[in-house]
Design an enzyme around this catalytic site. Structure first.
Site, PDB file in Angstrom:
ATOM      1  N   SER A  36      23.888  10.703  -8.347  1.00  0.00           N
ATOM      2  CA  SER A  36      25.219  10.317  -8.748  1.00  0.00           C
ATOM      3  C   SER A  36      25.554   8.858  -8.259  1.00  0.00           C
ATOM      4  CB  SER A  36      26.283  11.150  -7.614  1.00  0.00           C
ATOM      5  OG  SER A  36      25.759  10.943  -6.291  1.00  0.00           O
ATOM      6  N   GLY A  40      19.197   6.871  -8.170  1.00  0.00           N
ATOM      7  CA  GLY A  40      19.052   8.168  -8.810  1.00  0.00           C
ATOM      8  C   GLY A  40      19.717   7.971 -10.024  1.00  0.00           C
ATOM      9  N   TYR A 178      16.468   6.235  10.707  1.00  0.00           N
ATOM     10  CA  TYR A 178      16.299   5.957   9.406  1.00  0.00           C
ATOM     11  C   TYR A 178      14.547   5.940   9.091  1.00  0.00           C
ATOM     12  CZ  TYR A 178      16.010   4.086   4.480  1.00  0.00           C
ATOM     13  OH  TYR A 178      15.787   3.834   3.219  1.00  0.00           O
TER      14      TYR A 178
HETATM   15  N1  LIG Z   1      18.853   0.629  -1.362  1.00  0.00           N
HETATM   16  C1  LIG Z   1      17.781   0.412  -0.608  1.00  0.00           C
HETATM   17  O1  LIG Z   1      17.502  -0.879  -0.235  1.00  0.00           O
HETATM   18  C2  LIG Z   1      16.649   1.169  -0.716  1.00  0.00           C
HETATM   19  C3  LIG Z   1      15.408   0.785  -0.219  1.00  0.00           C
HETATM   20  C4  LIG Z   1      14.265   1.468  -0.320  1.00  0.00           C
HETATM   21  C5  LIG Z   1      14.493   2.902  -0.485  1.00  0.00           C
HETATM   22  N2  LIG Z   1      15.702   3.472  -0.619  1.00  0.00           N
HETATM   23  C6  LIG Z   1      15.803   4.904  -0.900  1.00  0.00           C
HETATM   24  O2  LIG Z   1      16.204   5.160  -2.310  1.00  0.00           O
HETATM   25  C7  LIG Z   1      16.854   6.237  -2.317  1.00  0.00           C
HETATM   26  C8  LIG Z   1      18.274   6.310  -3.058  1.00  0.00           C
HETATM   27  O3  LIG Z   1      19.094   5.400  -2.178  1.00  0.00           O
HETATM   28  P1  LIG Z   1      20.172   4.385  -2.916  1.00  0.00           P
HETATM   29  O4  LIG Z   1      19.769   2.972  -2.506  1.00  0.00           O
HETATM   30  O5  LIG Z   1      20.303   4.411  -4.391  1.00  0.00           O
HETATM   31  O6  LIG Z   1      21.444   4.782  -2.223  1.00  0.00           O
HETATM   32  P2  LIG Z   1      22.958   5.348  -2.538  1.00  0.00           P
HETATM   33  O7  LIG Z   1      23.480   4.567  -3.870  1.00  0.00           O
HETATM   34  O8  LIG Z   1      23.693   5.402  -1.397  1.00  0.00           O
HETATM   35  O9  LIG Z   1      22.677   6.905  -3.265  1.00  0.00           O
HETATM   36  C9  LIG Z   1      22.059   7.881  -2.405  1.00  0.00           C
HETATM   37  C10 LIG Z   1      22.050   8.942  -3.265  1.00  0.00           C
HETATM   38  O10 LIG Z   1      21.515  10.197  -2.355  1.00  0.00           O
HETATM   39  C11 LIG Z   1      22.600  11.146  -2.348  1.00  0.00           C
HETATM   40  N3  LIG Z   1      22.930  11.881  -1.154  1.00  0.00           N
HETATM   41  C12 LIG Z   1      23.270  11.447  -0.087  1.00  0.00           C
HETATM   42  N4  LIG Z   1      23.319  12.422   0.782  1.00  0.00           N
HETATM   43  C13 LIG Z   1      23.289  13.520   0.105  1.00  0.00           C
HETATM   44  C14 LIG Z   1      23.221  14.794   0.676  1.00  0.00           C
HETATM   45  N5  LIG Z   1      23.488  15.169   1.956  1.00  0.00           N
HETATM   46  N6  LIG Z   1      22.901  15.887  -0.306  1.00  0.00           N
HETATM   47  C15 LIG Z   1      22.508  15.446  -1.703  1.00  0.00           C
HETATM   48  N7  LIG Z   1      22.512  14.263  -2.056  1.00  0.00           N
HETATM   49  C16 LIG Z   1      22.810  13.216  -1.203  1.00  0.00           C
HETATM   50  C17 LIG Z   1      23.942  10.608  -2.823  1.00  0.00           C
HETATM   51  O11 LIG Z   1      24.709  11.409  -3.684  1.00  0.00           O
HETATM   52  P3  LIG Z   1      26.172  12.038  -3.162  1.00  0.00           P
HETATM   53  O12 LIG Z   1      26.878  11.060  -2.144  1.00  0.00           O
HETATM   54  O13 LIG Z   1      26.962  12.349  -4.127  1.00  0.00           O
HETATM   55  O14 LIG Z   1      25.659  13.414  -2.419  1.00  0.00           O
HETATM   56  C18 LIG Z   1      23.480   9.466  -3.792  1.00  0.00           C
HETATM   57  O15 LIG Z   1      23.201  10.055  -5.013  1.00  0.00           O
HETATM   58  C19 LIG Z   1      17.002   6.667  -0.745  1.00  0.00           C
HETATM   59  O16 LIG Z   1      16.197   7.635  -0.690  1.00  0.00           O
HETATM   60  C20 LIG Z   1      16.694   5.473  -0.084  1.00  0.00           C
HETATM   61  O17 LIG Z   1      16.121   5.852   1.331  1.00  0.00           O
HETATM   62  C21 LIG Z   1      16.652   2.711  -0.636  1.00  0.00           C
END
Ligand SMILES: NC(=O)c1ccc[n+]([C@@H]2O[C@H](COP(=O)([O-])OP(=O)(O)OC[C@H]3O[C@@H](n4cnc5c(N)ncnc54)[C@H](OP(=O)(O)O)[C@@H]3O)[C@@H](O)[C@H]2O)c1
Length: 288
Positions: A36, A40, A178
């Site tokens: 969403s 992703g 985390y």
């Molecule tokens: N941003 C960074 O700097 C970074 C760095 C390294 C790794 N990552 C990893 O990348 C991945 C995506 O993160 P992002 O940065 O794109 O963050 P984001 O924009 O906050 O997106 C997180 C996604 O996970 C979903 N989500 C969260 N809680 C959930 C739940 N309880 N059930 C189902 N879906 C859930 C959210 O959708 P809903 O809220 O609609 O449920 C959203 O689509 C994560 O695993 C994160 O650890 C991020």
């Protein structure tokens, strides 16, 4: 393959060749969790554009429906599934619905996740560890347990874990919940990969550096730090799909960090603890 022009140097290997990506994913069915927002969402757009049918999963139904509509309007194939991964009771019916609607899932991108940065002594009351383990570890693991037997039965597939450079050492202050939830899931995931390799299921962990999404917005220190865009992060995920034998996609400097943590744990721990003390004192002074 190579770095994205205009992005900070060598933050992660990536696939920018749309023809290579098309060859790897066109006609395949790909489930993306956390579709969403952020990485992703960007991955869903990139993979649908390359000809994959994308199954979008997250809690925010409106955002998923909007994304699926945009993909279909562009000639792509998409469907959406609302699920809170931290609610185990909701998982089985949604997984059954996915299995019934899609006879085959070729690729799963386990991307949904949440981060919290808080001193560990303040995290008990907020139940940070329980909350992060549910979203970053037990929920994604339960979803894979519900879907992977079908992947094995169909003769194989690929699973990508969207992880973080901080899933590896050194342990960082304020990121305990985390970091340990991401590291724990990654270890479980690799163990699953070792079990299933002989049965045609390949796994790859993509260790991302900072990515400018809503996840890092609450951390002021990251405001001016170099970060990938969500699209660049999606291209790093695409790299894993174009090279399915690769088990690890990471920036070159992650190995140096792991090595430093192994060879110099004392000085590195001293440095991190010094930075934490400085931040603690500054925040105490601001509160006065
Ligand atoms: N941003 C960074 O700097 C970074 C760095 C390294 C790794 N990552 C990893 O990348 C991945 C995506 O993160 P992002 O940065 O794109 O963050 P984001 O924009 O906050 O997106 C997180 C996604 O996970 C979903 N989500 C969260 N809680 C959930 C739940 N309880 N059930 C189902 N879906 C859930 C959210 O959708 P809903 O809220 O609609 O449920 C959203 O689509 C994560 O695993 C994160 O650890 C991020």
């Amino acid at each position: 393959m190579g770095r994205v022009p205009g992005s900070p140097p060598a933050l992660a290997p990536s696939c920018r060749h749309s023809e290579q990506l098309r060859q790897a994913v066109a006609g395949k069915t790909i489930l993306i969790t956390g579709a969403s927002f952020g990485i992703g969402r960007a991955a869903a757009l990139l993979l649908a554009e390359a000809g994959a049918e994308v199954l979008l999963l997250a809690r925010s139904g409106d955002e998923l429906a909007e994304l699926a509509t945009a993909i279909r309007a562009n000639g792509g194939k998409a469907s959406s599934y609302e699920l809170d991964l931290s609610k185990p009771a909701d998982l089985a019916p949604v997984a059954a619905q996915i299995r019934a609607a899609h006879p085959r899932i070729d690729i799963i991108i386990s991307n949904a996740g949440k981060s919290i940065r808080r001193p560990v002594l303040q995290s008990g009351e907020k139940q940070d560890l329980d909350r992060l383990l549910a979203v970053n570890f037990s929920g994604p693991a339960a979803l894979l347990l519900a879907l992977v037997p079908r992947m094995v039965a169909q003769g194989g597939g690929q699973i990508v874990n969207v992880s973080s450079v901080s899933a590896g050492p050194p342990p960082l202050p304020r990121w305990g919940a985390y970091q340990s939830s991401k590291a724990g899931f990654d270890l479980w995931f690799k163990s699953l990969g070792t079990e299933l390799r002989g049965r045609g299921v390949r796994v790859c962990s993509v260790y991302l550096p900072l990515v400018r999404t809503r996840m890092i917005a609450p951390t002021p220190a990251y405001r001016f730090a170099p970060a990938l865009t969500p699209h660049e992060a999606a291209e790093a995920v695409a790299y894993a799909l174009v090279y399915p034998k690769v088990q690890r996609v990471a920036p070159w400097w992650m190995k140096s960090l792991e090595l430093a943590a192994l060879l110099l744990p004392g000085p590195l721990g001293h440095l991190l603890s010094g930075l934490e003390t400085l931040e603690f004192r500054l925040s105490r002074r601001q509160k006065r």
